[in-house]
Design a protein around this motif. Structure first.
Motif, mmCIF file in Angstrom:
data_model
loop_
_atom_site.group_PDB
_atom_site.id
_atom_site.type_symbol
_atom_site.label_atom_id
_atom_site.label_comp_id
_atom_site.label_asym_id
_atom_site.label_seq_id
_atom_site.Cartn_x
_atom_site.Cartn_y
_atom_site.Cartn_z
ATOM 1 N N GLN A 162 -21.679 26.116 7.669
ATOM 2 C CA GLN A 162 -22.348 26.859 6.594
ATOM 3 C C GLN A 162 -23.733 26.276 6.326
ATOM 4 O O GLN A 162 -24.708 27.008 6.155
ATOM 5 N N THR A 163 -23.805 24.976 6.309
ATOM 6 C CA THR A 163 -25.074 24.303 6.053
ATOM 7 C C THR A 163 -26.070 24.583 7.172
ATOM 8 O O THR A 163 -27.251 24.818 6.914
ATOM 9 N N ARG A 164 -25.602 24.578 8.421
ATOM 10 C CA ARG A 164 -26.484 24.901 9.551
ATOM 11 C C ARG A 164 -27.087 26.297 9.397
ATOM 12 O O ARG A 164 -28.276 26.497 9.616
ATOM 13 N N VAL A 165 -26.238 27.266 9.040
ATOM 14 C CA VAL A 165 -26.709 28.648 8.889
ATOM 15 C C VAL A 165 -27.767 28.719 7.786
ATOM 16 O O VAL A 165 -28.835 29.311 7.966
ATOM 17 N N LEU A 166 -27.485 28.095 6.650
ATOM 18 C CA LEU A 166 -28.432 28.125 5.533
ATOM 19 C C LEU A 166 -29.746 27.454 5.913
ATOM 20 O O LEU A 166 -30.832 28.011 5.680
ATOM 21 N N PHE A 167 -29.694 26.286 6.518
ATOM 22 C CA PHE A 167 -30.926 25.583 6.888
ATOM 23 C C PHE A 167 -31.720 26.334 7.939
ATOM 24 O O PHE A 167 -32.942 26.338 7.924
ATOM 25 N N ARG A 168 -31.018 26.967 8.895
ATOM 26 C CA ARG A 168 -31.710 27.760 9.907
ATOM 27 C C ARG A 168 -32.530 28.870 9.242
ATOM 28 O O ARG A 168 -33.673 29.113 9.605
ATOM 29 N N GLN A 169 -31.936 29.509 8.251
ATOM 30 C CA GLN A 169 -32.634 30.570 7.525
ATOM 31 C C GLN A 169 -33.800 29.998 6.713
ATOM 32 O O GLN A 169 -34.893 30.549 6.712
ATOM 33 N N LEU A 170 -33.548 28.892 6.029
ATOM 34 C CA LEU A 170 -34.591 28.286 5.198
ATOM 35 C C LEU A 170 -35.802 27.876 6.025
ATOM 36 O O LEU A 170 -36.943 28.069 5.617
ATOM 37 N N ARG A 171 -35.549 27.295 7.195
ATOM 38 C CA ARG A 171 -36.632 26.822 8.055
ATOM 39 C C ARG A 171 -37.571 27.949 8.482
ATOM 40 O O ARG A 171 -38.755 27.728 8.701
ATOM 41 N N ALA A 172 -37.029 29.150 8.595
ATOM 42 C CA ALA A 172 -37.813 30.279 9.093
ATOM 43 C C ALA A 172 -38.656 30.934 7.994
ATOM 44 O O ALA A 172 -39.480 31.800 8.297
ATOM 45 N N LEU A 173 -38.482 30.521 6.746
ATOM 46 C CA LEU A 173 -39.161 31.183 5.633
ATOM 47 C C LEU A 173 -40.373 30.398 5.140
ATOM 48 O O LEU A 173 -40.390 29.170 5.204
ATOM 49 N N PRO A 174 -41.364 31.114 4.576
ATOM 50 C CA PRO A 174 -42.463 30.426 3.894
ATOM 51 C C PRO A 174 -41.918 29.707 2.645
ATOM 52 O O PRO A 174 -40.847 30.065 2.133
ATOM 53 N N GLU A 175 -42.649 28.727 2.149
ATOM 54 C CA GLU A 175 -42.179 27.871 1.058
ATOM 55 C C GLU A 175 -41.734 28.655 -0.181
ATOM 56 O O GLU A 175 -40.695 28.361 -0.757
#
Length: 137
Positions: free
Chosen positions: A95-108
């Motif tokens: 779950q954490t991997r999925v969330l971080f993958r999404q977060l990394r792709a977004l602007p701040e």
């Protein structure tokens, strides 16, 4: 040489026993105070991993270089994160991997908004979000 020591220290961390499992004792000696056998005990696992996993070498170097650039507070934070990760269930890690993958792709600003939404979600809403945002394989 300094990067080598940093790499060794970074990669040896998972091998060290958690601090709460050890009795109170004096701080370990500085690198220059270690004897050859102690140095070898620290270096061997990293050397073995380096030799056994050539595809991981670039990743190992990037981590060591990033660690070198971190402030002491950033390093403490990284240690806390590694401890949290180690104690997560495999499901929670995914779950954490999925969330971080999404977060990394977004602007701040969008990252901040997603974190706020995530923190406000119920467990069921989080599961639904994870199902919808899990990478397609």
């Amino acid at each position: 040489m300094r990067n080598s020591i940093t790499l060794i220290a970074l990669l040896a961390l998972p091998l060290a026993a958690p601090a709460w499992d050890q009795p109170e004792r004096q701080a370990p000696p500085a690198w220059d105070q270690l004897d050859a056998e102690q140095r070898e005990a620290l270096i061997a696992p990293v050397r073995d991993r380096w030799n056994d996993e050539p595809q991981a070498r670039e990743h190992m170097l990037r981590h060591a270089e990033r660690w070198q650039r971190m402030t002491p507070e950033e390093r403490r934070s990284a240690h806390r994160g590694m401890r949290r990760w180690k104690h997560m269930s495999p499901e929670r890690q995914e779950q954490t991997r999925v969330l971080f993958r999404q977060l990394r792709a977004l602007p701040e600003d969008e990252r901040r908004a997603l974190r706020e939404r995530w923190n406000a979600m119920t467990p069921e809403q989080r599961q639904q979000w994870l199902r919808e945002n899990r990478p397609q394989e």
